[in-house]
Write a protein that holds these residues in place. Structure first.
Motif, PDB file in Angstrom:
ATOM      1  N   PRO A  76       0.704  -1.434   0.380  1.00 48.29           N
ATOM      2  CA  PRO A  76       0.434   0.299  -0.065  1.00 48.29           C
ATOM      3  C   PRO A  76       0.873   1.353   0.204  1.00 48.29           C
ATOM      4  CG  PRO A  76      -0.597  -2.121   1.640  1.00 48.29           C
ATOM      5  CD  PRO A  76       0.097  -2.222   1.182  1.00 48.29           C
ATOM      6  N   GLU A  77       1.722   1.414   0.801  1.00 47.08           N
ATOM      7  CA  GLU A  77       2.813   2.427   0.845  1.00 47.08           C
ATOM      8  C   GLU A  77       3.560   2.939  -0.438  1.00 47.08           C
ATOM      9  OE1 GLU A  77       3.631   4.749   2.961  1.00 47.08           O
ATOM     10  OE2 GLU A  77       5.399   5.384   2.230  1.00 47.08           O
ATOM     11  N   ALA A  78       3.960   1.345  -1.382  1.00 45.15           N
ATOM     12  CA  ALA A  78       4.777   1.384  -2.685  1.00 45.15           C
ATOM     13  C   ALA A  78       3.217   1.965  -3.599  1.00 45.15           C
ATOM     14  CB  ALA A  78       4.944   0.597  -3.191  1.00 45.15           C
ATOM     15  N   ARG A  79       1.678   1.909  -3.548  1.00 46.90           N
ATOM     16  CA  ARG A  79       1.145   1.930  -4.020  1.00 46.90           C
ATOM     17  C   ARG A  79       1.211   3.885  -3.464  1.00 46.90           C
ATOM     18  NH1 ARG A  79      -3.187  -1.298  -6.344  1.00 46.90           N
ATOM     19  NH2 ARG A  79      -1.793  -3.304  -6.146  1.00 46.90           N
ATOM     20  N   LYS A  80       0.805   4.205  -3.059  1.00 47.12           N
ATOM     21  CA  LYS A  80       0.476   5.925  -2.621  1.00 47.12           C
ATOM     22  C   LYS A  80       1.665   6.342  -3.107  1.00 47.12           C
ATOM     23  CE  LYS A  80       0.315   9.130   1.148  1.00 47.12           C
ATOM     24  NZ  LYS A  80       1.349   9.719   2.043  1.00 47.12           N
ATOM     25  N   ILE A  81       3.358   5.942  -2.873  1.00 45.45           N
ATOM     26  CA  ILE A  81       4.769   6.645  -3.307  1.00 45.45           C
ATOM     27  C   ILE A  81       3.861   6.849  -4.912  1.00 45.45           C
ATOM     28  CG2 ILE A  81       6.696   7.158  -4.476  1.00 45.45           C
ATOM     29  CD1 ILE A  81       6.602   5.659  -1.455  1.00 45.45           C
ATOM     30  N   LEU A  82       3.577   6.507  -5.771  1.00 47.58           N
ATOM     31  CA  LEU A  82       3.572   5.712  -6.879  1.00 47.58           C
ATOM     32  C   LEU A  82       2.168   7.104  -8.169  1.00 47.58           C
ATOM     33  CD1 LEU A  82       3.920   2.075  -7.869  1.00 47.58           C
ATOM     34  CD2 LEU A  82       5.185   4.056  -8.856  1.00 47.58           C
ATOM     35  N   ALA A  83       1.508   6.692  -6.629  1.00 50.33           N
ATOM     36  CA  ALA A  83      -0.172   7.338  -7.333  1.00 50.33           C
ATOM     37  C   ALA A  83       0.580   9.099  -7.092  1.00 50.33           C
ATOM     38  CB  ALA A  83      -0.835   7.225  -7.004  1.00 50.33           C
ATOM     39  N   ALA A 123       5.840  -1.333 -10.845  1.00 50.60           N
ATOM     40  CA  ALA A 123       5.751  -0.122 -10.942  1.00 50.60           C
ATOM     41  C   ALA A 123       5.215   0.584 -12.135  1.00 50.60           C
ATOM     42  CB  ALA A 123       6.591   0.163 -10.621  1.00 50.60           C
ATOM     43  N   LYS A 124       5.533  -0.429 -12.869  1.00 51.94           N
ATOM     44  CA  LYS A 124       5.092   0.301 -14.530  1.00 51.94           C
ATOM     45  C   LYS A 124       3.871   0.261 -14.992  1.00 51.94           C
ATOM     46  CE  LYS A 124       6.008   0.329 -19.620  1.00 51.94           C
ATOM     47  NZ  LYS A 124       6.504   0.350 -20.737  1.00 51.94           N
ATOM     48  N   ASP A 125       3.263  -0.954 -14.217  1.00 53.32           N
ATOM     49  CA  ASP A 125       2.019  -1.765 -14.184  1.00 53.32           C
ATOM     50  C   ASP A 125       1.382  -1.165 -14.011  1.00 53.32           C
ATOM     51  OD1 ASP A 125       2.904  -3.439 -16.157  1.00 53.32           O
ATOM     52  OD2 ASP A 125       2.428  -5.237 -15.653  1.00 53.32           O
ATOM     53  N   VAL A 163       1.246   2.768 -15.923  1.00 52.01           N
ATOM     54  CA  VAL A 163      -0.162   2.328 -16.459  1.00 52.01           C
ATOM     55  C   VAL A 163      -1.489   2.686 -16.112  1.00 52.01           C
ATOM     56  CG1 VAL A 163      -0.381   1.318 -18.882  1.00 52.01           C
ATOM     57  CG2 VAL A 163       2.224   1.720 -17.479  1.00 52.01           C
ATOM     58  N   PHE A 164      -2.074   1.885 -15.487  1.00 49.40           N
ATOM     59  CA  PHE A 164      -3.281   1.542 -14.544  1.00 49.40           C
ATOM     60  C   PHE A 164      -3.511   3.218 -14.235  1.00 49.40           C
ATOM     61  CE2 PHE A 164      -7.049   0.492 -11.730  1.00 49.40           C
ATOM     62  CZ  PHE A 164      -7.233  -0.266 -12.253  1.00 49.40           C
ATOM     63  N   LEU A 165      -2.475   3.929 -13.754  1.00 51.91           N
ATOM     64  CA  LEU A 165      -3.176   5.527 -13.536  1.00 51.91           C
ATOM     65  C   LEU A 165      -3.057   5.942 -14.754  1.00 51.91           C
ATOM     66  CD1 LEU A 165      -1.510   5.512 -10.146  1.00 51.91           C
ATOM     67  CD2 LEU A 165      -4.100   4.892 -10.199  1.00 51.91           C
ATOM     68  N   GLY A 166      -3.049   5.554 -15.457  1.00 51.17           N
ATOM     69  CA  GLY A 166      -3.455   6.591 -17.141  1.00 51.17           C
ATOM     70  C   GLY A 166      -2.339   6.942 -17.718  1.00 51.17           C
ATOM     71  N   ILE A 167      -0.400   6.535 -17.592  1.00 51.62           N
ATOM     72  CA  ILE A 167      -0.039   6.972 -17.689  1.00 51.62           C
ATOM     73  C   ILE A 167       0.464   6.616 -19.482  1.00 51.62           C
ATOM     74  CG2 ILE A 167       2.699   7.770 -16.992  1.00 51.62           C
ATOM     75  CD1 ILE A 167       0.528   9.139 -15.168  1.00 51.62           C
ATOM     76  N   ARG A 168       0.899   7.104 -19.620  1.00 60.71           N
ATOM     77  CA  ARG A 168       0.939   5.798 -22.044  1.00 60.71           C
ATOM     78  C   ARG A 168       2.362   4.771 -20.908  1.00 60.71           C
ATOM     79  NH1 ARG A 168       1.509  10.233 -24.060  1.00 60.71           N
ATOM     80  NH2 ARG A 168       3.580   9.819 -25.262  1.00 60.71           N
ATOM     81  N   PRO A 169       2.499   3.443 -21.594  1.00 65.66           N
ATOM     82  CA  PRO A 169       3.593   2.850 -21.549  1.00 65.66           C
ATOM     83  C   PRO A 169       4.577   3.374 -21.828  1.00 65.66           C
ATOM     84  CG  PRO A 169       1.599   1.716 -22.641  1.00 65.66           C
ATOM     85  CD  PRO A 169       1.157   2.956 -21.918  1.00 65.66           C
ATOM     86  N   ASP A 170       4.850   4.418 -23.248  1.00 69.51           N
ATOM     87  CA  ASP A 170       5.848   3.950 -23.664  1.00 69.51           C
ATOM     88  C   ASP A 170       6.468   5.561 -23.895  1.00 69.51           C
ATOM     89  OD1 ASP A 170       4.289   6.529 -24.236  1.00 69.51           O
ATOM     90  OD2 ASP A 170       4.322   6.344 -26.367  1.00 69.51           O
TER      91      ASP A 170
END
Lengths: 424, 182
Positions: free
Chosen positions: B88-95, B135-137, B140-147
């Motif tokens: 959950p901590e990692a998800r928060k930072i990634l968000a 982390a990339k996935d 991308v799920f949060l809307g960042i283009r994979p490229d």
């Protein structure tokens, strides 16, 4: 540059290695095998040279996995001897020796000459009498030629010192390829290839080394032609391109690619660069090792929740789990002679050890090893020995009992050994 | 008992000796230092604006962006031993990273996956790859283009802390974020 590094030009003249004894078949793989004890009095000749060659020879004999050198402090005669007087053989059998080895060293005009004699105390007969001449800087090659001749004549074992070990050496923050003889002599760093090189593997003919380099800022697979020092990219796909292992023909490489989003095993045809995917699991699959015969491979996968060793048959793609003991089993290496797999095992003492298991997954055995944590096992081409790296960065060679592994490097920084076949 | 008594005597004697030497040292008078009172500066009250405070809004925006970029790069996400799933901590930072990337559509990044020293090199190389891709996935799920996102695994080859203890291992099991076009 590479020529100098890799191919040490040595002049070994084999002056009639007289082989008198008959070859006796002894099962050196058997668990009950006891090493032959060698008594080796100090060599005659210029004292520094004689002493250093004696030490080289004692180490090379221990590395062979079939000989133990008795401690000279226990000898009845402590003088240097060029040969054993017939009347004194009892002095050597009395202290438990099976063989007595004598040596005489001499040097002139930048060359070193070594004469060795071996007496088999069980028959009281001289089984080897040979002279070798080498250049001064590579006198250990005379020792190698002698030990190979002794292995051949006494036990019918294929030459050890016509094989090499490639490893990774870390120096001043750079990781590069490093090649040495199986007793650690003649070590040379192969420069180039970038600052971070990993996972080296010899081709079956000993002419090429596959490895991973971050040269293009991605872990890509390369192939080095040792003689020409030319490097070619084998696989530079998005994600990791790692863990190469040659098949017996040298035409294919099994490896790990994560082009499809997660690490899976592939087989790459080196001539066409065509690739075939071998695994398809949600888990991490890596470290393939192709078994002799070309019908199957072993690999590491976390598909059961922790890394374990698996076996795959190519024709059916059927996968079978081999290890059930311990929660961390990785880096399997198939014995070139078949039957056994060596791997890295997190043991009950919470240290990493080299372990051995039969190809059917039975009879797992943990080697005591260096005591410092061991990883990355690789078999000698005759399947009698394993080399591995300790976690503190030195290379060791051990027989399959693993009781007294011989440390073959000094100073640390060594990783991931891979043993070559016998080179022509 | 006898030994205990003897030990007590030794301790007593040693303590007395310390006391004596301590006193001896104290007997030497330190040179006297004259203490000057600190000068209290009264702040200047002015209605005029300082030239230095007049900043170019573009420069200021750049300064803020640089700060955000540094924060983006300095904040790693952590993983458990032999795991690549996100806490959950990692998800928060990634968000938070996703919101920065959404606000700065021109920024492309590299995610480096790393492992601790335990375990073997080839396996850790694969594990680092999975960490970077986890982390990339999520980004991308949060809307960042994979490229806009590249990944690289360094396995256990680039530890943040070279020590061999739990604290160092925890630091080293990470995904690290690099901005490619600053």
């Amino acid at each position: 540059m590479i020529r100098k590094g890799m191919i040490i030009l040595v002049l070994v003249t084999l002056m009639a290695p007289c082989v008198f004894a008959q070859r006796v078949h002894i099962d050196i793989q058997a668990q009950s095998f006891k090493k032959f004890k060698i008594a080796m009095p100090a060599y005659t000749g210029q004292s520094d040279l004689a002493a250093s060659l004696w030490s080289s020879c004692a180490k090379a004999l221990r590395v062979s996995g079939v000989f133990d050198v008795l401690d000279p402090r226990g000898y009845i005669t402590t003088a240097a001897l060029a040969e054993i007087a017939p009347g004194t053989l009892k002095d050597w059998s009395l202290i438990g020796a099976d063989y007595v080895v004598t040596g005489a060293a001499s040097s002139s005009a930048g060359n070193v000459s070594m004469t060795f004699q071996v007496i088999d105390l069980s028959t009281s007969r001289k089984i080897l009498n040979a002279q070798y001449t080498t250049q001064q800087g590579s006198a250990y090659r005379a020792v190698h030629a002698f030990v190979d001749a002794l292995l051949e004549s006494s036990l019918g074992i294929e030459p050890l010192f016509k094989t090499k070990i490639v490893a990774i050496r870390e120096e001043e923050g750079r990781k590069q390829l490093y090649v040495c003889w199986p007793d650690g002599t003649g070590g040379q760093t192969i420069r180039g290839g970038g600052n971070l090189v990993l996972n080296p593997a010899w081709s079956p003919d000993g002419k090429k080394i596959a490895f991973v380099s971050y040269w293009r800022n991605n872990p890509d697979l390369y192939l080095l032609d040792v003689a020409s020092n030319k490097v070619r990219l084998i696989s530079g796909l998005q994600g990791i391109n790692s863990a190469p292992s040659f098949d017996q023909t040298g035409n294919h490489i099994a490896c790990t690619l994560s082009i499809d989003g997660r690490p899976e095993l592939y087989l790459i045809d080196l001539a066409t660069s065509g690739r075939v995917r071998l695994t398809d699991s949600w888990a991490t699959d890596t470290s393939p090792s192709l078994c002799p015969g070309g019908n199957d491979l072993v690999f590491c996968s976390s598909r059961a929740g922790s890394p374990q060793i698996y076996h795959m048959e190519f024709s059916s793609k059927k996968v079978r789990r081999l290890t059930f003991e311990g929660g961390y089993n990785t880096e399997p290496a198939c014995s070139p002679k078949g039957g056994l797999i060596a791997f890295t095992h997190l043991a009950s003492d919470r240290q990493f050890h080299i372990a051995l298991i039969r190809t059917d997954g039975s009879s797992m055995r943990v080697l005591p090893g260096s005591g410092r944590g061991d990883e990355s096992p690789t078999f000698s081409p005759d399947g009698r020995l394993v080399a591995f790296a300790s976690f503190d960065g030195d290379l060791y060679v051990s027989d399959l009992m693993g009781v007294a592994p011989v440390k073959i490097t000094e100073g640390g920084g060594f990783q991931e050994p891979s043993w070559s076949n016998v080179m022509k | 008992m006898k030994i205990g008594y003897r030990g007590f005597v030794v301790v007593l004697v040693v303590s007395v000796m310390f006391l004596v030497t301590g006193c001896a040292k104290k007997a030497v008078a330190p040179p006297e230092v004259e203490v000057t009172p600190p000068v209290v500066e009264t702040p200047k009250v002015t209605t005029e604006m300082d030239m230095a405070e007049m900043v170019d809004p573009e420069v200021e925006a750049r300064r803020i962006l640089d700060q955000e970029m540094a924060e983006f790069e300095n904040r790693d996400i952590s993983f458990e031993f032999d795991k690549f799933n996100l806490t959950p901590e990692a998800r928060k930072i990634l968000a938070e990273k996703a919101s920065f990337l959404n606000a700065n559509p021109g920024v492309n990044i590299l995610i480096e996956g790393h492992c601790d020293e335990r375990g073997t090199r080839e396996y850790n190389l694969a594990l680092g790859d999975r960490r970077a891709n986890s982390a990339k996935d999520y980004l991308v799920f949060l809307g960042i283009r994979p490229d806009r996102i590249s990944t690289i695994s360094y396995g256990k080859e680039r530890p943040l802390d070279p020590a061999s203890n739990e604290e160092a291992w925890a630091k080293n099991r990470r995904a690290n974020f690099v901005i490619l076009n600053k």
